[in-house]
Design an enzyme around this catalytic site. Structure first.
Site, PDB file in Angstrom:
ATOM      1  N   HIS A  46       0.844  -1.189   0.000  1.00  0.00           N
ATOM      2  CA  HIS A  46       0.000   0.000   0.000  1.00  0.00           C
ATOM      3  C   HIS A  46       0.884   1.245   0.000  1.00  0.00           C
ATOM      4  CE1 HIS A  46      -3.635  -2.186   1.475  1.00  0.00           C
ATOM      5  NE2 HIS A  46      -2.736  -2.962   2.035  1.00  0.00           N
ATOM      6  N   TYR A  82      -2.348  -1.465   9.028  1.00  0.00           N
ATOM      7  CA  TYR A  82      -1.176  -2.063   8.382  1.00  0.00           C
ATOM      8  C   TYR A  82      -0.297  -2.763   9.405  1.00  0.00           C
ATOM      9  CZ  TYR A  82      -2.533   1.454   4.916  1.00  0.00           C
ATOM     10  OH  TYR A  82      -3.235   2.231   4.038  1.00  0.00           O
ATOM     11  N   HIS A 135      -2.479  -3.183  -3.436  1.00  0.00           N
ATOM     12  CA  HIS A 135      -3.872  -2.986  -3.048  1.00  0.00           C
ATOM     13  C   HIS A 135      -4.777  -2.911  -4.272  1.00  0.00           C
ATOM     14  CE1 HIS A 135      -6.882  -0.470  -0.437  1.00  0.00           C
ATOM     15  NE2 HIS A 135      -7.395  -1.604  -0.845  1.00  0.00           N
ATOM     16  N   LYS A 180      -8.674   1.894  -6.403  1.00  0.00           N
ATOM     17  CA  LYS A 180      -7.616   2.795  -5.944  1.00  0.00           C
ATOM     18  C   LYS A 180      -6.387   2.505  -6.789  1.00  0.00           C
ATOM     19  CE  LYS A 180      -8.910   2.940  -1.092  1.00  0.00           C
ATOM     20  NZ  LYS A 180      -8.410   2.906   0.258  1.00  0.00           N
ATOM     21  N   CYS A 206      -3.402   2.751  -5.476  1.00  0.00           N
ATOM     22  CA  CYS A 206      -2.472   2.306  -4.443  1.00  0.00           C
ATOM     23  C   CYS A 206      -1.952   0.900  -4.758  1.00  0.00           C
ATOM     24  CB  CYS A 206      -3.218   2.340  -3.116  1.00  0.00           C
ATOM     25  SG  CYS A 206      -2.384   1.604  -1.721  1.00  0.00           S
TER      26      CYS A 206
END
Length: 149
Positions: free
Chosen positions: A10, A39, A115, A135, A137
Site C-alpha cells: 500500500h 497495516y 492494493h 484505488k 495504491c
C-alpha cells in the site's frame, strides 16, 4: 499463526516529502472506526521499517482479504501536485525488498500484490486493468516488480 496467502503493498496516499508517522496513520484509522492501525508495517522515506499491527492479528487494509494477508504501507504515493505516482525513495525500495524477502521466508507461498490488484474485474476478462482500479495504491505494479522474489 494465521494462514497468510497475500502480502499486500500500500501507499499512505500522501504527497511526496510529507512527513507521516505510524502514529499519524494509527490516528487516521482510529478516526475511521478501526481499533488501531490497519497495516502491519510502515516504511518511512528514509527506509526505516516500523511495526504497525502485530502480524498475528488480522489487519484492516484490504476489505474482504484481511484474514489471510499482511499489509505493508510506504509513506507517499502522491506527487507534489497530489496525483498518484510512485514516489518511493531508493531507501524505501531497498527496505520493501528486504522486508518482502523476510516475509517470503516466513510465508513462501504468499502472493505479493498491490492494493489495486484486489479491485473487481468489472469486464470479466480475467485481468484487472487500470480502468478497473478502485484505488491506484500502491501507485506501481507490485506483482510485476516482485514476481521473482
Amino acid at each position: 499463526m494465521r494462514k497468510i496467502t497475500d502480502i499486500v503493498l500500500h501507499c499512505s496516499a500522501t504527497r511526496q516529502g510529507q512527513r507521516v508517522t505510524v502514529a499519524d496513520i494509527d490516528r487516521w484509522h482510529r478516526n475511521a472506526g478501526y481499533k488501531q492501525i490497519g497495516y502491519h508495517y510502515v516504511i518511512y522515506a528514509d527506509g526505516s521499517i516500523h511495526d504497525g499491527r502485530p502480524i498475528e492479528q488480522v489487519g484492516a487494509h484490504v476489505a474482504g482479504h484481511n484474514a489471510n494477508s499482511i499489509g505493508i504501507c510506504y509513506i507517499g504515493g502522491l506527487d507534489k501536485n497530489g496525483k498518484a505516482a510512485d514516489t518511493r525513495t531508493p531507501e524505501q525500495k531497498a527496505a520493501i525488498f528486504f522486508l518482502l524477502q523476510q516475509l517470503r521466508e516466513m510465508f513462501p507461498h504468499a502472493r505479493i500484490r498491490g492494493h489495486r490488484d484486489f479491485s473487481p474485474d468489472r469486464n470479466g476478462n480475467g485481468v484487472i486493468e487500470a480502468a478497473e482500479y478502485i484505488k491506484e495504491c500502491p501507485c506501481f505494479n507490485a506483482e510485476a516488480e516482485y514476481k521473482d522474489l
